[in-house]
Enzyme design. Structure first.
Site, PDB file in Angstrom:
ATOM      1  N   GLU B  59       1.663   4.962  -3.345  1.00 27.27           N
ATOM      2  CA  GLU B  59       0.500   4.320  -2.723  1.00 27.27           C
ATOM      3  C   GLU B  59      -0.804   4.833  -3.338  1.00 27.27           C
ATOM      4  O   GLU B  59      -1.701   4.054  -3.654  1.00 27.27           O
ATOM      5  CB  GLU B  59       0.475   4.584  -1.212  1.00 27.27           C
ATOM      6  CG  GLU B  59       1.605   3.944  -0.424  1.00 27.27           C
ATOM      7  CD  GLU B  59       1.567   2.426  -0.423  1.00 27.27           C
ATOM      8  OE1 GLU B  59       0.564   1.826  -0.838  1.00 27.27           O
ATOM      9  OE2 GLU B  59       2.577   1.836  -0.009  1.00 27.27           O
ATOM     10  N   ASN B  63      -3.452   2.707  -5.683  1.00 29.62           N
ATOM     11  CA  ASN B  63      -4.856   2.542  -5.286  1.00 29.62           C
ATOM     12  C   ASN B  63      -5.820   2.893  -6.419  1.00 29.62           C
ATOM     13  O   ASN B  63      -6.826   2.211  -6.607  1.00 29.62           O
ATOM     14  CB  ASN B  63      -5.166   3.409  -4.062  1.00 29.62           C
ATOM     15  CG  ASN B  63      -4.738   2.729  -2.771  1.00 29.62           C
ATOM     16  OD1 ASN B  63      -4.326   1.580  -2.763  1.00 29.62           O
ATOM     17  ND2 ASN B  63      -4.853   3.459  -1.669  1.00 29.62           N
ATOM     18  N   ARG B 122      -3.373  -7.725  -1.142  1.00 29.27           N
ATOM     19  CA  ARG B 122      -3.133  -6.364  -0.650  1.00 29.27           C
ATOM     20  C   ARG B 122      -3.067  -6.438   0.880  1.00 29.27           C
ATOM     21  O   ARG B 122      -3.703  -7.297   1.495  1.00 29.27           O
ATOM     22  CB  ARG B 122      -4.250  -5.405  -1.082  1.00 29.27           C
ATOM     23  CG  ARG B 122      -4.540  -5.352  -2.566  1.00 29.27           C
ATOM     24  CD  ARG B 122      -3.343  -5.272  -3.456  1.00 29.27           C
ATOM     25  NE  ARG B 122      -2.431  -4.163  -3.187  1.00 29.27           N
ATOM     26  CZ  ARG B 122      -1.318  -3.930  -3.875  1.00 29.27           C
ATOM     27  NH1 ARG B 122      -0.974  -4.734  -4.858  1.00 29.27           N
ATOM     28  NH2 ARG B 122      -0.563  -2.913  -3.563  1.00 29.27           N
TER      29      ARG B 122
END
Ligand SMILES: Nc1ncnc2c1ncn2[C@@H]1O[C@H](COP(=O)(O)OP(=O)(O)OP(=O)(O)O)[C@@H](O)[C@H]1O
Ligand SMILES: [Mg+2]
Lengths: 108, 168
Positions: B59, B63, B122
């Site tokens: 994650e 990002n 997203r």
């Protein structure tokens, strides 16, 4: 990651195995969307039983496809036995939109 | 490189460390998962513990690529993600740093389902996943300079009381 598409009637079956991350979600999205514009495809079933990894990129990919089949008047299902992926799907509320099922027979 | 933020949370000493830098390309998400996994297995974690920290790292790195460097006009190869992994006897700490656009409102960014990129499909669950899959989590960010995420995971959580003191 391995990716297979199959069709029976209105239903598009998407089988994904291996690791589903941002890198592969982009690839899968394009290939599914090119099938979703071909009638009579209207429903979609994701078979994630072979999945070894998934992160939030999978959620975005699933919800995006859900919106497309909904616009076609169709329905979406998912099969998933990976505990980690299931936890992420639960946390993000995906099962409220994409029905969890045990086998392909539930969708056909 | 920043100091450990979580070493107080496990009263065991550092036993191993890895520092790496890689380009902000999506193929390196898998690389980052392999790196953290290769370090974590040295502590013999359960499958669930391993998968938690691997997912959280995935994650954070995603990002950096999508948000940190996503709108920056620079070759992807030249955009660098710094990866730092520290092993303790019963815990792992990972730092993931980019020199991208930074986050204006961290509190808002951490809210479940908040995303600045809905058009990229997203879901806004990345920070929520990092927080709930780890025992420690921090975000530091300066707009225009970059973002640093630190993740901390205790292995053998059942023995938490014996081996671990969580600072008051
Ligand atoms: N490294 C970063 N640099 C700049 N902005 C960031 C960074 N990481 C997160 N953000 C900001 O925080 C928001 C929330 O991040 P989070 O990971 O929770 O959701 P997301 O990435 O938008 O969606 P998802 O992770 O579900 O795909 C992002 O939309 C982005 O605006
Ligand atoms: Mg994210």
């Amino acid at each position: 990651m391995k990716f297979e598409l199959a069709k029976t009637g209105n239903l598009l079956i998407v089988k994904v195995s291996g690791e589903l991350d941002h890198h592969f979600a982009d690839e899968i999205r394009i290939r599914i969307d090119s099938e979703l514009i071909k009638p009579p495809v209207r429903d979609i079933l994701f078979d994630f039983n072979g999945l070894s990894f998934m992160d939030s990129s999978g959620i975005g990919m699933l919800m995006g496809r859900y919106k497309k089949v909904k616009a076609l008047g169709g329905k979406a299902w998912i099969i998933c036995n990976n505990p980690n992926a299931t936890r992420i799907l639960e946390m993000s509320g995906v099962f409220q939109f994409i029905e969890k099922c045990e086998s392909i027979h539930d969708a056909v | 490189m920043s100091e450990s933020m979580f070493c107080d949370m496990c009263n065991s000493k550092e036993i191993n460390r890895l520092n790496a830098e890689f380009s902000a390309k999506s193929c390196n998400e898998k690389l980052a998962r392999s790196l953290v996994s290769a370090m974590a297995v040295q502590l013999d974690p359960t499958i669930d513990e391993l998968s938690d920290i691997v997912t959280a790292v995935s994650e954070a790195v995603t990002n950096c690529i999508i948000h940190g460097y996503g709108k920056i006009n620079k070759k992807k190869e030249a955009c660098i993600i710094k990866f730092e992994c520290i092993l303790y006897e019963n815990a792992i700490e990972v730092g993931i740093t980019d020199e991208g656009c930074g986050i204006e409102d961290i509190e808002k960014a951490r809210e479940p389902l908040y995303t600045s990129s809905p058009e990229m499909e997203r879901s806004g669950m990345g920070f929520t996943i990092m927080e709930s899959f780890c025992d420690g989590f921090s975000v530091q960010s300066i707009v225009g300079e970059g973002t640093e995420i630190r993740l901390f995971k205790i292995f053998g959580g059942d023995n938490l009381c014996e081996n671990t003191t969580i600072p008051q």
